[in-house]
Design an enzyme around this catalytic site. Structure first.
Site, PDB file in Angstrom:
ATOM      1  N   GLU A   1       0.829  -1.202   0.000  1.00 31.17           N
ATOM      2  CA  GLU A   1       0.000   0.000   0.000  1.00 31.17           C
ATOM      3  C   GLU A   1       0.865   1.254   0.000  1.00 31.17           C
ATOM      4  O   GLU A   1       0.458   2.302  -0.499  1.00 31.17           O
ATOM      5  CB  GLU A   1      -0.937  -0.006   1.215  1.00 31.17           C
ATOM      6  CG  GLU A   1      -2.102   0.967   1.082  1.00 31.17           C
ATOM      7  CD  GLU A   1      -3.157   0.783   2.152  1.00 31.17           C
ATOM      8  OE1 GLU A   1      -4.185   0.131   1.869  1.00 31.17           O
ATOM      9  OE2 GLU A   1      -2.957   1.285   3.278  1.00 31.17           O
TER      10      GLU A   1
ATOM     11  N   HIS B   1       6.564 -26.881   3.357  1.00 30.54           N
ATOM     12  CA  HIS B   1       5.726 -27.953   2.828  1.00 30.54           C
ATOM     13  C   HIS B   1       4.636 -27.403   1.923  1.00 30.54           C
ATOM     14  O   HIS B   1       3.654 -28.094   1.646  1.00 30.54           O
ATOM     15  CB  HIS B   1       5.125 -28.749   3.991  1.00 30.54           C
ATOM     16  CG  HIS B   1       6.157 -29.428   4.823  1.00 30.54           C
ATOM     17  ND1 HIS B   1       6.587 -30.724   4.584  1.00 30.54           N
ATOM     18  CD2 HIS B   1       6.890 -28.978   5.877  1.00 30.54           C
ATOM     19  CE1 HIS B   1       7.519 -31.046   5.467  1.00 30.54           C
ATOM     20  NE2 HIS B   1       7.723 -30.003   6.258  1.00 30.54           N
TER      21      HIS B   1
ATOM     22  N   LYS C   1     -13.819   1.658  -3.911  1.00 28.54           N
ATOM     23  CA  LYS C   1     -14.816   2.101  -2.931  1.00 28.54           C
ATOM     24  C   LYS C   1     -15.886   2.969  -3.592  1.00 28.54           C
ATOM     25  O   LYS C   1     -17.079   2.834  -3.309  1.00 28.54           O
ATOM     26  CB  LYS C   1     -14.143   2.872  -1.793  1.00 28.54           C
ATOM     27  CG  LYS C   1     -13.306   2.006  -0.871  1.00 28.54           C
ATOM     28  CD  LYS C   1     -12.985   2.686   0.450  1.00 28.54           C
ATOM     29  CE  LYS C   1     -12.085   3.868   0.309  1.00 28.54           C
ATOM     30  NZ  LYS C   1     -11.637   4.400   1.615  1.00 28.54           N
TER      31      LYS C   1
END
Length: 549
Positions: A355, A386, A514
């Protein structure tokens, strides 16, 4: 801060030529030529943290040229600008002073002609008094019972930092149960509310403006749930507190503004855990441990602001990152903590880095022609071994990695920690030096097998090595050392943004989605077919409406 395109500096041109010399040099070659390489390419901080950057594709000449880049782009001036309260977040006309929140030396820091430290200290004292009342049981809920559970409702910086730190410092936690709600998906708040009792739960609503959609949606759902039992709005004040600056909205919600904890516009969300946003941390581990967290960060702040670039740990890590991202074409960095309590550390700095430096426009407003922020990802070891280490070891992409581990564990169960650390040490060795075809064939001979009969499998067991890593070994993960480690990464991010000529402390990239969501939300209120968007978005919305009916 100066606006300098880094690619136009003589240092960048020199680094480009140097890369041509270095691209085929292996880490194994560098160690073979220098028996003291570890000593030369590692440093300690406060005898609490060892940073080993020797397993990188760098020489002293590489570092010298990278230091030249820092000088030509005026990194020293940028550091001074931030610490002095200059408004370096120019697109929002704001200073950037998370360092003031942990300024334990209490030296004046001036913004707009005013020392901010008295207000910082006043909020700290207010948080101390409030937290001590909650932790001690002096604070009672509406039925006279003490608080047992705390629910932090926030998103982004109001969630990731406090959640990461409370998890990392679990060995220091008190009796209070901590819960974090961020996602506007109702499942998140619903599952938390199943676990808590309205008579003994405190909600912290973390939103500077008290208008953040996700946070306020969850806060109102929590309030409705609470009132379904409490049945009286006056009881809200005993069970809700606000981390905000909007006193009017806080009061209208039913929260006593005496229990509103402020922060300032010079505190960026992803750098806000040091502020009132850290109240959940204080409630989890106590005020004294929070002060230790601040003190560790302050110690790293002093190191960063006073240490010459040649020995400055955040600067060194930042420069090495630029080297890989811009010259080797490495697009990602993995953060791999070998400590289960640190399981949210990579996610926290995924936001912290991406960000901050995920920008394609420079400080002059022009599109850049070089790489800026890397993709950050990671998981705790040994789980990652793994899962995705296969690609790091034998894939076609270079993935520089930071390995982080404590020498001392909080849970010394039999030989668990030795096994964990043996993997920590082994992975960076394997990534650096690999395993040659000759070694693979010899292993078969040692097993009494003829390598020529196993030619079909030998190539798959070869490891090229030459995969770069940093190792960060902490003496122990304490509030102080964690604070220093977080600040190390914060300043690394700032350094890269300063050199790469971008604005690190705004985040306009979160706005467009937004805005569009706010436009779409009313369209979801009925069953009418939608045709106001592109065909894909129309199709998705209309299928959603058909399926929900």
């Amino acid at each position: 801060m100066k606006n300098i395109n880094p690619t136009q500096t003589s240092a960048w041109q020199a680094l480009q030529k140097h890369y041509d010399d270095m691209k085929d040099v292996t880490i194994a070659d560098l160690f073979a030529k220098d028996s003291d390489r570890f000593t030369r390419f590692s440093a300690t901080f406060d005898d609490l943290m060892l940073v080993d950057f020797s397993k990188n594709r760098i020489t002293e000449e590489t570092l010298a040229k990278l230091q030249d880049l820092a000088k030509e782009t005026d990194l020293a001036g940028a550091i001074k600008s931030m610490f002095s309260g200059e408004k370096i977040n120019r697109t929002e006309d704001r200073a950037v002073l998370h360092v003031a929140l942990r300024n334990r030396s209490n030296t004046p820091i001036i913004v707009d002609g005013k020392d901010v430290m008295p207000e910082v200290n006043a909020v700290l004292e207010k948080m101390k008094a409030f937290s001590e009342a909650i932790i001690s049981g002096q604070w009672k809920g509406y039925t006279g019972k003490a608080i047992t559970d705390v629910v932090n409702i926030g998103i982004g910086g109001s969630d990731l930092g406090p959640f990461m730190v409370t998890e990392a410092l679990r060995p220091y936690k008190n009796h209070l149960n901590m819960h974090f709600v961020s996602n506007v998906d109702g499942t998140h708040i619903a599952e938390v509310l199943k676990k808590v009792n309205p008579e003994t739960t405190l909600f912290l609503v973390a939103s500077k403006t008290f208008t953040t959609q996700e946070t306020m949606t969850n806060a109102h759902s929590a309030r409705d749930w609470f009132l379904s039992t409490a049945n009286d709005e006056k009881h809200v004040a005993k069970h809700f507190a606000a981390l905000s600056t909007n006193a009017k909205a806080v009061g209208e919600f039913g929260i006593d503004t005496a229990n509103m904890f402020e922060f300032w516009d010079w505190v960026g969300g992803r750098y806000s855990l040091w502020s009132a946003i850290g109240l959940s941390i204080i409630l989890s581990v106590g005020f004294d441990n929070f002060v230790e967290l601040l003190s560790g960060a302050h110690a790293m702040d002093k190191h960063f602001s006073t240490t010459p670039a040649e020995k400055n740990l955040p600067v060194l890590l930042a420069l090495i990152g630029i080297w890989y991202n811009n010259f080797f074409g490495a697009e990602t960095e993995a953060i791999l903590p070998y400590d289960q309590y640190m399981h949210r550390f990579a996610a926290y700095f995924q936001q912290g880095n991406m960000e901050s430096n995920g920008k394609y426009v420079d400080r002059n407003g022009n599109a850049v022609d070089y790489q800026t922020g890397p993709i950050i990802w990671g998981e705790p070891g040994t789980n990652g071994q793994h899962a995705f280490y296969q690609l790091i070891h034998q894939g076609t992409k270079m993935v520089p990695c930071d390995f982080i581990a404590p020498a001392i564990t909080h849970n010394p169960l039999s030989d668990h920690h030795q096994k964990l650390l043996s993997n920590f040490f082994a992975q960076t060795e394997a990534l650096a030096f690999g395993k040659s075809r000759e070694v693979v064939e010899q292993e078969y001979r040692d097993q009494g097998k003829d390598p020529s009969q196993l030619e079909h499998v030998v190539p798959f067991k070869v490891f090229e090595g030459n995969r770069p890593t940093n190792s960060i070994l902490l003496r122990e993960i304490t509030p102080f050392s964690l604070g220093a480690l977080i600040a190390l990464y914060e300043h690394k991010i700032f350094t890269q943004g300063a050199i790469l000529n971008i604005f690190t402390f705004d985040q306009w990239g979160v706005e467009l989605g937004k805005q569009l969501a706010n436009r779409i939300l009313p369209e979801l209120g009925d069953d009418k077919a939608i045709s106001s968007h592109d065909s894909s978005t129309n199709g998705l919305i209309n299928r959603y409406k058909a399926w929900r009916a």
